[in-house]
Structures are given as structure tokens and as C-alpha cells.
Design a protein around this motif. Structure first.
Motif, PDB file in Angstrom:
ATOM      1  N   TYR A  63       0.836  -1.202   0.000  1.00 44.84           N
ATOM      2  CA  TYR A  63       0.000   0.000   0.000  1.00 44.84           C
ATOM      3  C   TYR A  63       0.876   1.260   0.000  1.00 44.84           C
ATOM      4  O   TYR A  63       0.651   2.185  -0.770  1.00 44.84           O
ATOM      5  CB  TYR A  63      -0.923   0.020   1.222  1.00 44.84           C
ATOM      6  CG  TYR A  63      -2.056  -0.972   1.154  1.00 44.84           C
ATOM      7  CD1 TYR A  63      -2.741  -1.211  -0.048  1.00 44.84           C
ATOM      8  CD2 TYR A  63      -2.461  -1.699   2.278  1.00 44.84           C
ATOM      9  CE1 TYR A  63      -3.786  -2.127  -0.116  1.00 44.84           C
ATOM     10  CE2 TYR A  63      -3.504  -2.610   2.216  1.00 44.84           C
ATOM     11  CZ  TYR A  63      -4.158  -2.817   1.020  1.00 44.84           C
ATOM     12  OH  TYR A  63      -5.189  -3.724   0.949  1.00 44.84           O
ATOM     13  N   ASP A  98       3.941   1.501  -0.940  1.00 49.44           N
ATOM     14  CA  ASP A  98       4.604   1.538  -2.250  1.00 49.44           C
ATOM     15  C   ASP A  98       3.679   2.186  -3.286  1.00 49.44           C
ATOM     16  O   ASP A  98       4.134   2.968  -4.129  1.00 49.44           O
ATOM     17  CB  ASP A  98       4.976   0.102  -2.664  1.00 49.44           C
ATOM     18  CG  ASP A  98       5.511   0.020  -4.086  1.00 49.44           C
ATOM     19  OD1 ASP A  98       6.735   0.060  -4.249  1.00 49.44           O
ATOM     20  OD2 ASP A  98       4.697  -0.077  -5.023  1.00 49.44           O
ATOM     21  N   GLY A  99       2.374   1.900  -3.192  1.00 57.19           N
ATOM     22  CA  GLY A  99       1.408   2.529  -4.099  1.00 57.19           C
ATOM     23  C   GLY A  99       1.352   4.036  -3.881  1.00 57.19           C
ATOM     24  O   GLY A  99       1.236   4.818  -4.837  1.00 57.19           O
ATOM     25  N   TYR A 129      -0.672  -1.556 -12.198  1.00 57.20           N
ATOM     26  CA  TYR A 129       0.283  -0.685 -11.513  1.00 57.20           C
ATOM     27  C   TYR A 129       0.545   0.549 -12.374  1.00 57.20           C
ATOM     28  O   TYR A 129       0.280   1.674 -11.985  1.00 57.20           O
ATOM     29  CB  TYR A 129       1.570  -1.457 -11.255  1.00 57.20           C
ATOM     30  CG  TYR A 129       2.500  -0.803 -10.249  1.00 57.20           C
ATOM     31  CD1 TYR A 129       2.659  -1.335  -8.983  1.00 57.20           C
ATOM     32  CD2 TYR A 129       3.199   0.348 -10.570  1.00 57.20           C
ATOM     33  CE1 TYR A 129       3.500  -0.732  -8.056  1.00 57.20           C
ATOM     34  CE2 TYR A 129       4.037   0.955  -9.652  1.00 57.20           C
ATOM     35  CZ  TYR A 129       4.186   0.413  -8.406  1.00 57.20           C
ATOM     36  OH  TYR A 129       5.011   1.017  -7.495  1.00 57.20           O
ATOM     37  N   PHE A 168      -3.391   6.344  -5.915  1.00 54.47           N
ATOM     38  CA  PHE A 168      -3.289   5.552  -4.701  1.00 54.47           C
ATOM     39  C   PHE A 168      -4.545   4.696  -4.511  1.00 54.47           C
ATOM     40  O   PHE A 168      -4.462   3.491  -4.221  1.00 54.47           O
ATOM     41  CB  PHE A 168      -3.080   6.488  -3.501  1.00 54.47           C
ATOM     42  CG  PHE A 168      -2.918   5.787  -2.200  1.00 54.47           C
ATOM     43  CD1 PHE A 168      -2.005   4.763  -2.049  1.00 54.47           C
ATOM     44  CD2 PHE A 168      -3.688   6.157  -1.104  1.00 54.47           C
ATOM     45  CE1 PHE A 168      -1.855   4.111  -0.832  1.00 54.47           C
ATOM     46  CE2 PHE A 168      -3.543   5.512   0.117  1.00 54.47           C
ATOM     47  CZ  PHE A 168      -2.636   4.485   0.245  1.00 54.47           C
ATOM     48  N   ARG A 173      -4.696   1.860  -6.920  1.00 57.02           N
ATOM     49  CA  ARG A 173      -3.672   0.878  -6.565  1.00 57.02           C
ATOM     50  C   ARG A 173      -4.105   0.055  -5.337  1.00 57.02           C
ATOM     51  O   ARG A 173      -3.936  -1.167  -5.313  1.00 57.02           O
ATOM     52  CB  ARG A 173      -2.360   1.639  -6.293  1.00 57.02           C
ATOM     53  CG  ARG A 173      -1.156   0.783  -6.140  1.00 57.02           C
ATOM     54  CD  ARG A 173      -0.709   0.112  -7.405  1.00 57.02           C
ATOM     55  NE  ARG A 173       0.207  -0.976  -7.052  1.00 57.02           N
ATOM     56  CZ  ARG A 173       0.000  -2.251  -7.311  1.00 57.02           C
ATOM     57  NH1 ARG A 173      -1.049  -2.636  -7.988  1.00 57.02           N
ATOM     58  NH2 ARG A 173       0.856  -3.177  -6.923  1.00 57.02           N
TER      59      ARG A 173
END
Lengths: 209, 209, 209
Positions: C94, C96-97, C153, C187, C190
Motif C-alpha cells: 500500500y 509503495d502505491g 500498476y 493511490f 492501486r
């Protein structure tokens, strides 16, 4: 002449993008991956060339080639079955060869006009322009690259670019004619390689142990 | 000293190009691929360093290293069976280690003199100079890269480059002596790694699940 | 706002470095490889963006992100078993998103403010900033890249960056609010993709022959 170059550029970009997409289509790529990899095939070589030359990348001034490549990728994705018909595919390969010829000679020209590392660096940058995009695509797609494939693709480009350097150096008054002849040399060798399925002779290949 | 550096550079470029070719020779590469990949091994690291530094790539000013690398690749291609003899090959590996040492320290020097991202970026650029060409070759040849191989290659380079930064920072009056000592450190560690076939200890390797 | 961006940047860099390490940990990488590949994951995208933009790479001015990424990689290496717990790993994904969202929008901003290839090139550079590091890591680690994986992604990043271009162009007075909304869009998409394990629908994937 600029007019002709422009239209060759447009048609070649379409063909390079389409063959770029078809080369990876059998691996199950999604539409987004197709767009990215097809566009990289079409503009990656020129981008690497411009980065090495230290000049603004060519698509920062005009996005036309970007849009053409993007459009060609979308068409290639949805009309894959049309483009993979043997007859159509062969035509795309021929036009892709024309693209390699145009991009290679343009790359030499750009480096030469910038006085960049004469006389040998322009040849390298011509080859980078012509095959760099395909190399980037293959690396990102996890495919064997051109350099390992024994295809007669980079060799015609290198010969034509080297020949063009000789023209620029020794016959500068014939630059225009020379560029056409060198492009036709690359294109002709490429057509012959596709038509007769020529490959690098075994003598010039290292032995697999 | 410049004289010595010059000759180390020439010999090291030959060794790096030759080991670069031998590393991929067992995959059946054609002469053109050998030339491209050997030259990339020899000049790729310095090229990436110069691009990151934002300065003209080093082979745009002088093509000498290009020609040396090209010549070495042709020789390596045709005399492959000579170079793959265990004794000769080991010697090439040692000289290749000297090349890594020289290129690494030169890379640090170049970044340091440009005030580029002191103090840590010069170490990174030294390592890029020393191993970048090999990484590019491996990626283009579809080989497992150095970073995944547990070889003691990049680690000696990093240690030597880091040590050299300490010298440049704290003992600037001993730059010359320091550069020689740091090169010998890298070279010595590399020789030891080749001679005793040392690898990264298991403790410092993630577990393969 | 700068303060918030700063802290998101720090946290995101940690998460990107950690997920970068975990993605390759199952292949048996040594600590040095972990450091190099983790740092490349964290700063590689921004580096490629800056090289294409022709501006000094961002870590030449301040090494803070380098140090944070290095530290995060060391921690990830030694605390691998902690980070690979399903619950922790999901949290890292999360964050990383969030990193992808921040880096993407920052990339668009940088290109936009340099008037670089408006209007379409900033989107490309936003995407390069967000996913370039991961692509470099995968190529160097010999992994299948994101572009071949059907993960959702790059698509959320592209949508958010494209949306942000519309804001910059048509509603320049709402740049700040727009950037937050576009980041939350990326975000949010993702998070949804991770939570429901969404992938690109089969309709948009080329058939594997």
C-alpha cells in the motif's frame, strides 16, 4: 526531399511500431504493455542517440511521432489477426527495413552535423538510432535480443551508415544523393535478407559449447 | 603517472573487451554481436557515468578506446580457442581486475573533480564505471548479471572507491599515492577472489524460497 | 504542503526500497546486490527522468534519498522474515502505491515546469518516474518486468498523471488541489487493485500462441 523524408518517417514509424508490437504479441501482453513497448520500439533508438549526443530528445520538440506510434500500436493490438497474416506481415517487415534505413542515416546525419566524435561515433549513433528501440523492447519484454539472433538486421544498417560516412567525408558535395544511395543499400540488403531468409553464416558465429 | 595510467588503460581495455567477448562466446554469437557486446563491455560503464554526470561521453573526444576495444574483440573472436585455455583465461581475468580497479578510481576522480554529489555519488559513479559495461552486456546477451552471481567483483570496487573518497576528503595532499593504493586494494582483492575462488558468504545471501 | 510532500517522499522511498528488495529476495541475492537493486528501485525512475529531461540527476544535489534507500535496504535484508509476513507485506505494498502516486505526480510537475514536450511528454515522464526504477531492477535481476505482468500498476499511474495534465492545462489555479486529487486517484486505484487482486481483463491481453 524533406517532404519525402517526412512521409517515409511517418510510414516507417507506423511499420516499426506495428512490427514492434507483433514481435511481443505472442507472449500475452496487455494493451498498456503493448503501447509502452511499441512506442519504445519506435522512439527508443532516437532517444538513446539524443541522450548520448547530449541534445534534447527529439520528441520534446514535437510529439507527432509519439502520437503516430501510439495510434499504430492501438491499431496493431486490435487488428493483430490482420497484421499476422503472412502476406501482410512480410510487407510490414519490408517497411520496417525502410524505417531502419531512414532512422540509421538520420542518426548519422545528426551526429555528423554536431561534429560528434568524427569519424566513427556517427556510425555507432546511426546504428543505435536504428536498432536501439528494438533492443530496449526485447530487454523489457524478456526476449532474446537482435544481437544474439544471427539476423541480418544490424549488419546492413552498419554497412550503410559506414558508407554514408565515407560520402560525408570524401564527397560532401553529394550528401543528398549519397544519403539516398546508402538508405537504398540498407533497405536492399534488408529486403534480400527477408526474401531469401538469409542469416549470418556459421563461420562467423562462435561455437556453442 | 599519466603515461602509466594511459598504458594501464590500453591494456585494461583490451582485457575487458576480451573477457567481455569470452563471457558470451558460449552462446553462439555472430561476429557483429561480438563486436557490439565487447565494445559495450569496454566503454558502456564510462558512457553511463558520463550521461549521469551530464558531460560529453568520453569517446566523443577521442575514439582511441573504441578502436582498441574493436580490435580486441576481433582478435578474441578469431583466437577464441587461445583465450579460453585455462591459463590464458586466468591471466585475462587478472588484467580485467586491473581494468576494474583503474576504471573505478578514474570514475571517482571524474565525479569528484566535477563536485558531483559529494561525498557519496562519486563512489556510485566509480562503481558504475567499473561494472556498468558488464551489466549492459549481460542484459543485452540475456545472461544472469553480476548482481545476481555472488561473485566478489563489485564489492572490491566499492571498497576501493569508498577508501579513495576518504583519501580525497581527508588527505587531499596524498591524492596520487591514495589513488595507487586504492587501485591496488581493488586489484588485490580481485586477484584473491579469482585465485582462491572466493564468493560472497552464505550468511549475506537471501534464502531462495 | 512541502512538509507533507517531504515526509510522504521519505516514507515512500523506504517502502519502494523495501518492496524492491523483497521482490528479488527469493532469488538468493547477496547483500551488495540487495543494496544496488533496492537503491535502483527507489531512485532509478527519477534518474532516467532527469536524464531524458537533460537536467542534473536529483541525487546530485542532495543525497538524502540515497541514504534513506540504502538504510531501508539494509533493514529489509536483515529483517526479511518480518517484511514477508503477509500482513506487513500488504502494508508495504500500500505504501509503495503511495510512493508511485507521489513520484508520478512529481515527475509530471518537473517536466511541466520545464515546458518539456507539452502536453504529452510530462505524462510519459511521470510514468517513467513511478515505474522506471522497478523496470531497471527487474531487468538487472533477470525478472519478468511489470510490463509483461498484467498487474494494475502502471495503468493507475498513467491515468492519474493524465488527469493531472488536464488540471495543469485547464484549471491552473487548482494545481495544488489537483495534485492531491490525482495522487489519491492513483493511490486509490492501486489500493483497490491490491485489495481485490484486480488484474488487466483478458479482453485487453494479446493471445499467447
Amino acid at each position: 526531399m524533406d517532404q519525402i523524408n517526412f512521409w517515409i518517417g511517418v510510414i516507417a514509424t507506423v511499420a516499426v511500431a506495428v512490427t514492434g508490437v507483433l514481435a511481443i504479441a505472442d507472449r500475452g501482453v496487455d494493451l498498456f504493455g503493448v503501447l509502452v513497448l511499441g512506442v519504445i520500439t519506435a522512439i527508443g533508438g532516437g532517444t538513446v542517440r539524443d541522450i548520448i549526443l547530449g541534445v534534447p530528445v527529439f520528441w520534446s520538440a514535437s510529439q507527432m511521432y509519439l502520437w503516430i506510434a501510439l495510434g499504430a500500436c492501438v491499431v496493431a493490438f486490435f487488428a493483430e489477426s490482420f497484421f499476422t497474416q503472412p502476406q501482410t506481415y512480410r510487407w510490414m517487415l519490408y517497411i520496417d527495413g525502410l524505417g531502419a534505413a531512414l532512422f540509421g542515416i538520420q542518426g548519422v546525419d545528426k551526429a555528423w552535423n554536431l561534429d560528434f566524435g568524427l569519424p566513427v561515433a556517427p556510425v555507432i549513433l546511426g546504428v543505435v538510432t536504428a536498432i536501439g528501440g528494438g533492443l530496449l523492447r526485447d530487454v523489457l519484454a524478456g526476449r532474446k535480443t537482435l544481437l544474439m539472433s544471427h539476423e541480418l538486421y544490424a549488419i546492413p544498417v552498419t554497412l550503410g551508415c559506414g558508407l554514408y560516412i565515407l560520402v560525408l567525408n570524401f564527397l560532401p558535395q553529394y550528401t543528398l544523393e549519397g544519403s539516398v544511395i546508402c538508405m537504398l543499400t540498407i533497405f536492399g540488403l534488408r529486403v534480400a535478407a527477408i526474401y531469401w531468409e538469409l542469416r549470418v553464416p556459421k563461420l562467423f558465429i562462435t561455437k556453442t559449447r
